[in-house]
Design an enzyme around this catalytic site. Structure first.
Site, mmCIF file in Angstrom:
data_model
loop_
_atom_site.group_PDB
_atom_site.id
_atom_site.type_symbol
_atom_site.label_atom_id
_atom_site.label_comp_id
_atom_site.label_asym_id
_atom_site.label_seq_id
_atom_site.Cartn_x
_atom_site.Cartn_y
_atom_site.Cartn_z
ATOM 1 N N ASP A 150 0.868 -1.164 0.000
ATOM 2 C CA ASP A 150 0.000 0.000 0.000
ATOM 3 C C ASP A 150 0.916 1.228 0.000
ATOM 4 O O ASP A 150 2.107 1.128 0.298
ATOM 5 C CB ASP A 150 -0.894 -0.042 1.245
ATOM 6 C CG ASP A 150 -1.767 1.188 1.382
ATOM 7 O OD1 ASP A 150 -2.421 1.560 0.396
ATOM 8 O OD2 ASP A 150 -1.757 1.790 2.475
ATOM 9 N N ASP A 191 -1.645 -0.723 6.110
ATOM 10 C CA ASP A 191 -1.862 -0.056 7.395
ATOM 11 C C ASP A 191 -3.330 0.003 7.789
ATOM 12 O O ASP A 191 -3.646 0.452 8.889
ATOM 13 C CB ASP A 191 -1.311 1.374 7.344
ATOM 14 C CG ASP A 191 -2.128 2.272 6.437
ATOM 15 O OD1 ASP A 191 -2.608 3.329 6.902
ATOM 16 O OD2 ASP A 191 -2.303 1.920 5.258
ATOM 17 N N ASP A 214 -0.138 5.077 0.994
ATOM 18 C CA ASP A 214 -0.363 6.046 2.063
ATOM 19 C C ASP A 214 -0.429 5.341 3.418
ATOM 20 O O ASP A 214 -1.253 4.447 3.624
ATOM 21 C CB ASP A 214 -1.658 6.810 1.818
ATOM 22 C CG ASP A 214 -1.609 7.617 0.533
ATOM 23 O OD1 ASP A 214 -0.858 8.603 0.487
ATOM 24 O OD2 ASP A 214 -2.305 7.243 -0.440
#
Length: 217
Positions: free
Chosen positions: A25, A189, A27
């Site tokens: 991922d 995240d 961000d």
């Protein structure tokens, strides 16, 4: 990347197991951009009449990795609003672009260092992000990591409504790497991305999201 230990940090545990392919991922996983995204979201939502309690930090983090129009649609459902998803998403992206014109986004060193090691060793890796391509490239350029990635998969590359937590972005990343899904590990995240990894049949590593000191609660 040796064989019988793990490297611990404040935000992520890097496994020593060597996978056939690595998907990251963007961000909150490679770039510490989530506080800036949150500010942009809060500004755009306020312009469309969202109440103060909509999309405070914890709710924002819980939606991490989802495509922006899907986030707006979900907030409409939760708060009984009628915000136009595409319009709000576009305003959020424009506001984000404005904010990062005046700041350099910091990398998350543990994951970016891992990418650099993978590049040196010739192990396939890719980005699988919930950000549209324009936003992803803007973030990568701000953080100085655009030259590290040849494979970038975004919601622009999958059918509408098939972003995270659907597995399509990660499955396409694996396909582009030429690696079976079962041989991939995803670094994420946010819960929607972790669910997407599970749905794709991939291993997953959680990158812990740190709440900034100036975030609205």
């Amino acid at each position: 990347m040796t064989s019988d230990s793990t490297h611990m940090s404040a935000r992520v545990t890097i496994p020593d197991k060597v996978y056939a392919g690595y998907i990251f991922d963007l961000d909150g996983t490679l770039v510490d951009s989530m506080p800036t995204h949150h500010r942009a979201w809060r500004d755009a939502l306020r312009n469309h009449g969202a109440p103060y309690e909509a999309f405070l930090w914890d709710e924002f983090v819980a939606h991490g990795g989802m495509a922006a129009p899907d986030i707006v649609a979900d907030l409409n459902r939760i708060y009984g609003l009628h915000m136009p998803p595409e319009t709000v998403a576009a305003e959020k992206r424009a506001r984000y672009d404005e904010l990062i014109e005046t700041e350099t986004l910091p990398i998350i060193p543990e994951t970016v260092d891992l990418v650099r090691r993978l590049k040196e060793q010739g192990i396939p890796y890719a980005i699988g992000t919930g950000s549209v391509r324009h936003g992803a490239l803007t973030t990568m350029r701000s953080a100085g990591i655009a030259d590290l990635f040849d494979i970038i998969v975004t919601p622009d590359d999958v059918p509408p409504g098939r972003g995270k937590p659907c597995p399509d972005i990660f499955l396409l990343a694996a396909e582009k790497m030429g690696v079976p899904a079962s041989g991939c590990v995803v670094f994420e995240d946010a819960q929607p991305g972790l669910e997407a990894a599970a749905a794709a049949g991939m291993a997953a590593v959680t990158v812990r999201q740190l709440k900034p000191g100036n975030a609205e609660c």
